[in-house]
Design a protein around this motif. Structure first.
Motif, mmCIF file in Angstrom:
data_model
loop_
_atom_site.group_PDB
_atom_site.id
_atom_site.type_symbol
_atom_site.label_atom_id
_atom_site.label_comp_id
_atom_site.label_asym_id
_atom_site.label_seq_id
_atom_site.Cartn_x
_atom_site.Cartn_y
_atom_site.Cartn_z
ATOM 1 N N PHE A 288 43.141 45.976 39.825
ATOM 2 C CA PHE A 288 44.459 45.986 40.459
ATOM 3 C C PHE A 288 44.347 45.518 41.915
ATOM 4 N N VAL A 289 43.335 46.055 42.605
ATOM 5 C CA VAL A 289 43.105 45.693 44.007
ATOM 6 C C VAL A 289 42.749 44.202 44.122
ATOM 7 N N GLY A 290 41.903 43.739 43.205
ATOM 8 C CA GLY A 290 41.510 42.327 43.214
ATOM 9 C C GLY A 290 42.723 41.421 43.044
ATOM 10 N N MET A 291 43.576 41.775 42.107
ATOM 11 C CA MET A 291 44.790 40.967 41.868
ATOM 12 C C MET A 291 45.703 40.996 43.102
ATOM 13 N N MET A 292 45.803 42.175 43.733
ATOM 14 C CA MET A 292 46.642 42.284 44.944
ATOM 15 C C MET A 292 46.135 41.355 46.050
ATOM 16 N N MET A 293 44.811 41.323 46.192
ATOM 17 C CA MET A 293 44.227 40.488 47.258
ATOM 18 C C MET A 293 44.440 39.010 46.944
ATOM 19 N N ILE A 294 44.305 38.658 45.679
ATOM 20 C CA ILE A 294 44.500 37.253 45.293
ATOM 21 C C ILE A 294 45.948 36.844 45.591
ATOM 22 N N GLN A 295 46.877 37.739 45.273
ATOM 23 C CA GLN A 295 48.284 37.439 45.554
ATOM 24 C C GLN A 295 48.515 37.306 47.062
ATOM 25 N N ALA A 296 47.894 38.212 47.839
ATOM 26 C CA ALA A 296 48.055 38.164 49.303
ATOM 27 C C ALA A 296 47.510 36.838 49.850
ATOM 28 N N TYR A 297 46.405 36.399 49.270
ATOM 29 C CA TYR A 297 45.778 35.132 49.697
ATOM 30 C C TYR A 297 46.730 33.960 49.447
ATOM 31 N N ALA B 91 39.429 39.797 26.419
ATOM 32 C CA ALA B 91 39.407 40.655 27.620
ATOM 33 C C ALA B 91 39.619 42.126 27.294
ATOM 34 N N HIS B 92 39.112 42.970 28.164
ATOM 35 C CA HIS B 92 39.377 44.402 28.113
ATOM 36 C C HIS B 92 40.859 44.611 28.413
ATOM 37 N N GLY B 93 41.474 45.589 27.745
ATOM 38 C CA GLY B 93 42.922 45.787 27.881
ATOM 39 C C GLY B 93 43.399 46.024 29.298
ATOM 40 N N THR B 94 42.502 46.558 30.144
ATOM 41 C CA THR B 94 42.931 46.823 31.525
ATOM 42 C C THR B 94 43.206 45.522 32.285
ATOM 43 N N ASN B 95 42.599 44.401 31.879
ATOM 44 C CA ASN B 95 42.779 43.140 32.630
ATOM 45 C C ASN B 95 44.238 42.698 32.647
ATOM 46 N N PRO B 96 44.851 42.455 31.468
ATOM 47 C CA PRO B 96 46.256 42.060 31.518
ATOM 48 C C PRO B 96 47.147 43.135 32.133
ATOM 49 N N ALA B 97 46.779 44.407 31.946
ATOM 50 C CA ALA B 97 47.598 45.485 32.520
ATOM 51 C C ALA B 97 47.578 45.411 34.045
ATOM 52 N N SER B 98 46.404 45.192 34.622
ATOM 53 C CA SER B 98 46.305 45.145 36.092
ATOM 54 C C SER B 98 47.082 43.959 36.650
ATOM 55 N N ALA B 99 47.031 42.831 35.947
ATOM 56 C CA ALA B 99 47.765 41.653 36.410
ATOM 57 C C ALA B 99 49.269 41.896 36.294
ATOM 58 N N ALA B 100 49.692 42.442 35.155
ATOM 59 C CA ALA B 100 51.125 42.661 34.943
ATOM 60 C C ALA B 100 51.675 43.670 35.950
ATOM 61 N N MET C 204 52.429 39.840 37.954
ATOM 62 C CA MET C 204 51.957 38.494 37.605
ATOM 63 C C MET C 204 52.220 38.212 36.125
ATOM 64 N N GLU C 205 52.254 36.944 35.797
ATOM 65 C CA GLU C 205 52.486 36.549 34.407
ATOM 66 C C GLU C 205 51.127 36.355 33.737
ATOM 67 N N VAL C 206 50.935 36.992 32.594
ATOM 68 C CA VAL C 206 49.643 36.899 31.907
ATOM 69 C C VAL C 206 49.695 35.807 30.848
ATOM 70 N N VAL C 207 48.728 34.897 30.894
ATOM 71 C CA VAL C 207 48.662 33.829 29.893
ATOM 72 C C VAL C 207 47.306 33.935 29.192
ATOM 73 N N GLU C 208 47.348 33.996 27.875
ATOM 74 C CA GLU C 208 46.099 34.188 27.111
ATOM 75 C C GLU C 208 45.337 32.870 26.952
ATOM 76 N N VAL C 209 44.028 32.940 27.151
ATOM 77 C CA VAL C 209 43.173 31.781 26.896
ATOM 78 C C VAL C 209 42.422 32.056 25.598
ATOM 79 N N LEU D 113 41.949 32.966 37.312
ATOM 80 C CA LEU D 113 41.335 33.195 35.999
ATOM 81 C C LEU D 113 40.679 34.567 36.101
ATOM 82 N N MET D 114 40.906 35.399 35.095
ATOM 83 C CA MET D 114 40.299 36.736 35.091
ATOM 84 C C MET D 114 39.325 36.773 33.924
ATOM 85 N N LEU D 115 38.058 36.691 34.251
ATOM 86 C CA LEU D 115 37.041 36.506 33.214
ATOM 87 C C LEU D 115 36.139 37.735 33.143
ATOM 88 N N THR D 116 35.824 38.164 31.937
ATOM 89 C CA THR D 116 34.822 39.224 31.779
ATOM 90 C C THR D 116 33.534 38.533 31.350
#
Ligand SMILES: Cc1ncc(COP(=O)(O)O)c(C=O)c1O
Length: 496
Positions: free
Chosen positions: A152-161, A179-188, A192-197, A221-224
């Protein structure tokens, strides 16, 4: 070899209410040697309770034995192998606990002035430096309390950037289907809009699939890596180059760093920001929803946005610096869950740099050993060298009606905690096994023997597997109903 039902535990305990016998005393009290007072005079007659209906009448020994037995049913890493994939249930060395409980650390008051916090701030700085070294990135915050909060913090910083650069349209986060389920949850949760790869048939993301989704709306890109199939995303550098060329940043879900630490650095692979799960990689307790730690490491370009305050070294002194106008703000009281990063530091210091490499190599070796020993008994969707965990499926067992859930239940009869099941979602009937580096060869072999026996039973006597577990008093529960409508109170009519 383990045989079902030989664990020494009998899972058939009466409820304490059922052990009740009329007039059986609990702890007899000696006659008082002071004058008796009326309890009603002391606390008010209205506060006195009559008999409690159905209150069990049991002796002290009945109570002690009953609860001691129940406590022994509580499966834990201290009692047995815990192969939960994606959870990294490694043994937590007791020295970590001793370190975290040292009075000079456990009793520090978080509101003390920096001058009185020099010891613990020095340790915080040391943990940060170690995580910087392991990640190959430039700066770390210890504040996030869990992996998901780190995301969540990482996504916030990316948005701030992006916002600071006027790129307000960059709101898309590309997340692989493994991805682990927390990834799309943290972005949403960050709006943010989540797009599946889609991953390729080999279980990893291919540059062409990613490239087709990149545009001026791409935020990250949010990669595990390694991904939840236990596979290394070997195109990671190319993926990162593509995202950067499109103006986005690359987030690494570093929860699986136990497969990489000391061997490869995410910073060298083009990652801009990542979180660690200290409770996975560095053996701190998982906490059952309680305190965890998900520190986040960033490249220099994201440093201004790190949560406030950060630990700064000022000559020989450490201080908490909150004068950071671009920061996303505070995300945790005080400085994160200090007990957790102190435990992680104890683990790291005990092992040293070479020990950490050994951890990684052993975790990977153990997962590949289990895969090699089980692959002729179970379906292996991606039969390749894995990293820290391996994924099997129930495809070979389905012809006799045995499913992944049955296999998991049957393992309980053999005295093992089941692996993670039905995840990742891309593999129907997945059995996700993560042995970690802390299991001995003998324990791995015991688990492998049990899994092989279950595969054999699935052919010769499938009903033994489909009706498992056979040891507990209550065998197959309606698990959804038990969770949604739990019956937590014993009533008299249950006894009749
Ligand atoms: C790959 C991965 N990402 C994220 C998380 C979330 O971490 P946490 O449970 O600490 O929020 C986990 C948890 O195990 C995980 O395995």
């Amino acid at each position: 070899m383990n045989k079902p039902g030989t664990s020494g535990l009998i899972f058939n305990e009466e409820l304490i209410f059922e052990r009740s016998r009329p007039n059986r005393p609990g702890v007899p009290l000696n006659p008082p040697d002071v004058p008796l007072r009326d309890a009603g005079d002391l606390i008010g007659a209205e506060n006195l309770r009559d008999d409690i209906d159905g209150f069990p009448e049991v002796s002290e020994l009945d109570v002690v034995r009953h609860f001691t037995r129940l406590s022994q049913w509580n499966y834990s890493i201290d009692t047995g192998f815990y192969p939960l994939g994606s959870c990294t249930m490694k043994y937590n060395p007791k020295v970590n606990e001793t370190a975290a409980a040292l009075p000079g650390l456990a009793d520090v008051h978080p509101m003390s002035p920096d001058s009185a916090l020099q010891g613990i701030l020095g340790l915080a700085s040391e943990v940060e430096q170690i995580l910087i070294e392991i990640s190959g990135l430039d700066r770390v915050t210890l504040q996030p309390a869990a992996g998901a909060q780190g995301e969540f913090v990482g996504m916030m910083m990316i948005q701030a950037y992006h916002r600071a650069r006027g790129d307000h349209q960059r709101k898309r986060v590309l997340i692989p289907d493994t991805a682990h389920g927390t990834n799309p949850a943290s972005a949403a949760l960050n709006g943010m809009e989540v797009v599946e790869v889609k991953s390729g048939d080999d279980g990893i993301v291919h540059p062409a699939a990613l490239e087709a989704l990149l545009d001026e709306r791409t935020s990250a890109l949010m990669l595990t890596n390694p991904n939840t199939l236990g596979l290394f995303e070997s195109h990671v550098e190319e993926l990162a180059e593509l995202v950067h060329a499109a103006g986005g940043l690359v987030y690494l879900d570093g929860a699986n760093m136990n497969a990489l630490m000391g061997v490869a650095k995410p910073g060298d692979m083009g990652i801009d920001v990542m979180h660690f799960n200290l409770h996975k990689t560095f053996s701190t307790p998982h906490g059952g929803g309680g305190p965890g730690a998900g520190p986040v490491a960033v490249r220099e370009i994201l440093e201004p946005y790190l949560p406030s305050p950060i630990v700064r070294r000022d000559g020989e002194q450490f201080k908490l610096d909150a004068d950071r106008p671009q920061s996303i703000g505070r995300v945790h009281g005080f400085h994160g869950n200090a007990g957790m990063w102190i435990r992680a530091l104890a683990y790291i210091r005990t092992l040293g740099a070479e020990g950490l490499v050994d951890v990684t190599e052993t975790a990977v070796l153990n997962a590949n050993y289990i895969l090699a020993e089980l692959k002729s008994h179970y379906d292996v969707p991606h039969d390749r060298t894995v990293m820290h965990e391996c994924v099997l499926s129930d495809r070979k067992q389905q012809s006799t009606g045995v499913t992944t859930a049955d296999i998991a239940k049957r393992l309980m009869d053999y005295g093992f905690h089941p692996p993670t099941i039905y995840f990742p979602l891309v593999i129907p009937g997945a059995l996700m096994i993560e042995p970690t580096e802390t299991e001995s060869l003998e324990d791995l072999d015991r688990f492998i023997d049990a899994m092989r026996s279950i595969a054999e039973e699935s052919k010769t006597s499938p009903e033994q597997v489909t009706s498992a577990p056979s040891l507990p008093k209550v065998r197959r529960l309606d698990e959804v109903r038990a969770a949604r409508k739990p019956r937590l109170r014993w009533t008299q009519d249950q006894a009749e």
